[in-house]
Design a protein around this motif. Structure first.
Motif, mmCIF file in Angstrom:
data_model
loop_
_atom_site.group_PDB
_atom_site.id
_atom_site.type_symbol
_atom_site.label_atom_id
_atom_site.label_comp_id
_atom_site.label_asym_id
_atom_site.label_seq_id
_atom_site.Cartn_x
_atom_site.Cartn_y
_atom_site.Cartn_z
ATOM 1 N N MET A 32 24.875 40.732 37.222
ATOM 2 C CA MET A 32 23.787 41.917 37.281
ATOM 3 C C MET A 32 22.229 41.474 37.191
ATOM 4 N N ASN A 33 21.858 40.414 36.590
ATOM 5 C CA ASN A 33 20.543 39.883 36.251
ATOM 6 C C ASN A 33 20.113 38.951 37.508
ATOM 7 N N GLY A 34 21.079 38.820 38.710
ATOM 8 C CA GLY A 34 20.537 38.183 39.541
ATOM 9 C C GLY A 34 20.584 36.759 39.297
ATOM 10 N N GLN A 35 21.205 36.370 38.593
ATOM 11 C CA GLN A 35 21.698 34.687 38.188
ATOM 12 C C GLN A 35 22.820 34.219 38.972
ATOM 13 N N ALA A 36 23.388 34.794 39.628
ATOM 14 C CA ALA A 36 24.706 34.320 40.437
ATOM 15 C C ALA A 36 24.952 35.394 41.677
ATOM 16 N N ASP A 37 25.795 34.485 42.330
ATOM 17 C CA ASP A 37 26.278 35.116 43.595
ATOM 18 C C ASP A 37 27.691 35.808 43.363
ATOM 19 N N ILE A 38 28.520 35.056 42.540
ATOM 20 C CA ILE A 38 29.885 35.406 42.147
ATOM 21 C C ILE A 38 30.028 35.454 40.977
ATOM 22 N N ALA A 39 30.586 36.424 40.162
ATOM 23 C CA ALA A 39 31.103 36.361 38.993
ATOM 24 C C ALA A 39 32.725 36.284 38.991
ATOM 25 N N ASN A 40 33.139 35.104 38.404
ATOM 26 C CA ASN A 40 34.423 34.938 38.104
ATOM 27 C C ASN A 40 35.019 35.981 36.941
ATOM 28 N N SER A 41 36.033 36.625 36.899
ATOM 29 C CA SER A 41 36.292 37.383 35.768
ATOM 30 C C SER A 41 38.039 37.449 35.512
ATOM 31 N N SER A 42 38.219 37.165 34.126
ATOM 32 C CA SER A 42 39.831 37.335 34.076
ATOM 33 C C SER A 42 40.090 39.026 33.417
ATOM 34 N N ARG A 43 39.280 39.853 33.673
ATOM 35 C CA ARG A 43 39.400 41.208 33.549
ATOM 36 C C ARG A 43 38.744 42.027 34.234
ATOM 37 N N PRO A 44 39.018 43.232 34.687
ATOM 38 C CA PRO A 44 38.240 44.298 35.579
ATOM 39 C C PRO A 44 36.897 44.617 34.710
ATOM 40 N N LEU A 45 36.115 45.196 35.454
ATOM 41 C CA LEU A 45 34.731 45.789 35.061
ATOM 42 C C LEU A 45 35.151 46.974 34.204
ATOM 43 N N SER A 46 34.549 46.998 33.066
ATOM 44 C CA SER A 46 34.524 48.030 32.156
ATOM 45 C C SER A 46 33.908 49.350 32.790
#
Length: 291
Positions: free
Chosen positions: A73-87
Motif C-alpha cells: 500500500m505504501n509503495g515499498q513492495a511489488d508483491i505482498a505474500n499473505s497467508s490470509r485474504p485482504l480484510s
C-alpha cells in the motif's frame, strides 16, 4: 506431495487506478514482503528463477502478512505474500488510495499445532484447542495425564496465521500467549518447553525434518467424536477435511504486473510447481493451464 486440489482461484483485480510507485521503476527488480509462512518458499522460488534469468533481482523479507500488505500500500513492495485474504478495511484502503492490485492464489497450506515431543498427547479436538488458546483451559491436566501449566507460543497480530487461527477458532487469544516473530522462533520455544503449544505452517515443518525434531505435530479433531486428521495428510488436505487449511495469496501492484509476470509464470511452470510441492504445499487444479 504431488496431488492437486480442484478449486478455482482466478486472478482478481481490485478496481482503481494505479499510482506511480518507486517499486515499479526498475524493470528487472522485484521487492517481495510479507508472510513468514511463505518466506522460505519464496526465497527458494526466487533463487531458482534468477538462476534461469540472472538479469532479475528479487529482494525478499518476511514480517507477517499485514506488514506485506502495508508495504504494498505504501509503495515499498511489488508483491505482498499473505497467508490470509485482504480484510474489508484493506480493500477499502486500496480503493481510497486509487491503487489497483491483482490477486494470485498459488498454493494451499495447512496450519499445524505443535507440542513438545514428550508431552503425552497426540491429538486434540477443536473445542479444547479453542479453550487453550483463549486461556479458559490453563493446565494440561484437563486434556492429558500430566498436570502442567500450559504455555502458548503464537504469532504477533500482524501475522496472517495469527488472524487465521483466531478466526477459525472464533476466539480472542489470551494475553498470556507469547507473541513470536515467525515459525522458527515458535518451534524453538516449544522444543525447549515441555508444557508449550504453538502453531506453525505445516509446510515449514513438513519440508525440513530438522525443524520437526524435538516436537510433535498434533492431529486435529473437528469434534470430540470425530476422526483425528494430520496437517501432513495429503489426502485429507485434497479432500478439504483438515480443519486448519487455507489458500496462500500473492497481492501484486497492477503497475508492477508486467515485470512480475515472468516470476509468476515460473511459479506455475512444472519446475515451480515441483518446488512448491516439495516444500509441503499443494497445487491448485486451476493453475495447471494458467501460464
Amino acid at each position: 506431495m504431488r496431488k492437486s486440489i480442484n478449486r478455482i482461484f482466478p486472478i482478481i483485480p481490485l478496481i482503481g487506478a494505479a499510482l506511480f510507485y518507486s517499486c515499479s521503476n526498475n524493470a528487472n527488480s522485484i521487492k517481495m514482503k510479507g508472510s513468514d509462512t511463505e518466506v522460505n518458499l519464496a526465497v527458494n522460488l526466487a533463487e531458482k528463477f534468477t538462476m534461469l534469468d540472472p538479469t532479475f533481482s528479487i529482494a525478499i523479507s518476511g514480517g507477517g502478512s499485514g506488514l506485506g500488505i502495508t508495504s504494498l500500500m505504501n509503495g515499498q513492495a511489488d508483491i505482498a505474500n499473505s497467508s490470509r485474504p485482504l480484510s474489508a478495511e484493506e480493500v477499502q484502503q486500496f480503493k481510497d488510495k486509487n491503487i489497483e492490485i491483482k490477486t494470485v492464489v498459488f498454493a494451499e497450506d495447512a496450519t499445524a499445532f505443535i507440542v513438545h515431543k514428550d508431552l503425552p498427547i497426540d491429538s486434540i479436538d477443536v473445542e479444547s484447542l479453542a479453550k487453550i488458546m483463549d486461556g479458559t483451559i490453563k493446565n494440561w491436566s484437563e486434556v492429558s495425564d500430566l498436570s502442567y501449566p500450559i504455555n502458548i507460543y503464537g504469532r504477533q497480530s500482524s501475522s496472517g496465521t495469527h488472524s487465521f487461527v483466531k478466526k477459525k477458532l472464533k476466539i480472542e487469544f489470551t494475553n498470556t500467549a507469547k507473541e513470536m516473530t515467525g515459525n522458527a522462533q515458535i518451534i524453538e520455544g516449544v522444543k525447549a518447553d515441555k508444557t508449550g503449544i504453538g502453531y506453525v505452517g505445516a509446510g515449514y515443518v513438513g519440508h525440513d525434518p530438522s525443524a520437526s525434531h524435538g516436537i510433535k505435530i498434533l492431529k486435529i479433531k473437528d469434534s470430540k467424536e470425530s476422526i483425528a486428521v494430520s496437517p501432513l495428510d495429503q489426502t485429507a488436505i485434497n479432500n478439504g477435511t483438515y480443519f486448519f487449511q487455507r489458500p496462500l495469496y500473492q497481492f501484486i501492484l497492477a503497475e508492477s504486473w508486467d515485470k512480475v509476470r515472468p516470476f509468476i509464470n515460473f511459479e506455475r511452470s512444472p519446475s515451480g510447481r515441483l518446488l512448491i510441492e516439495d516444500h509441503g504445499y499443494y497445487i491448485l487444479e486451476s493453475q495447471k493451464n494458467e501460464i
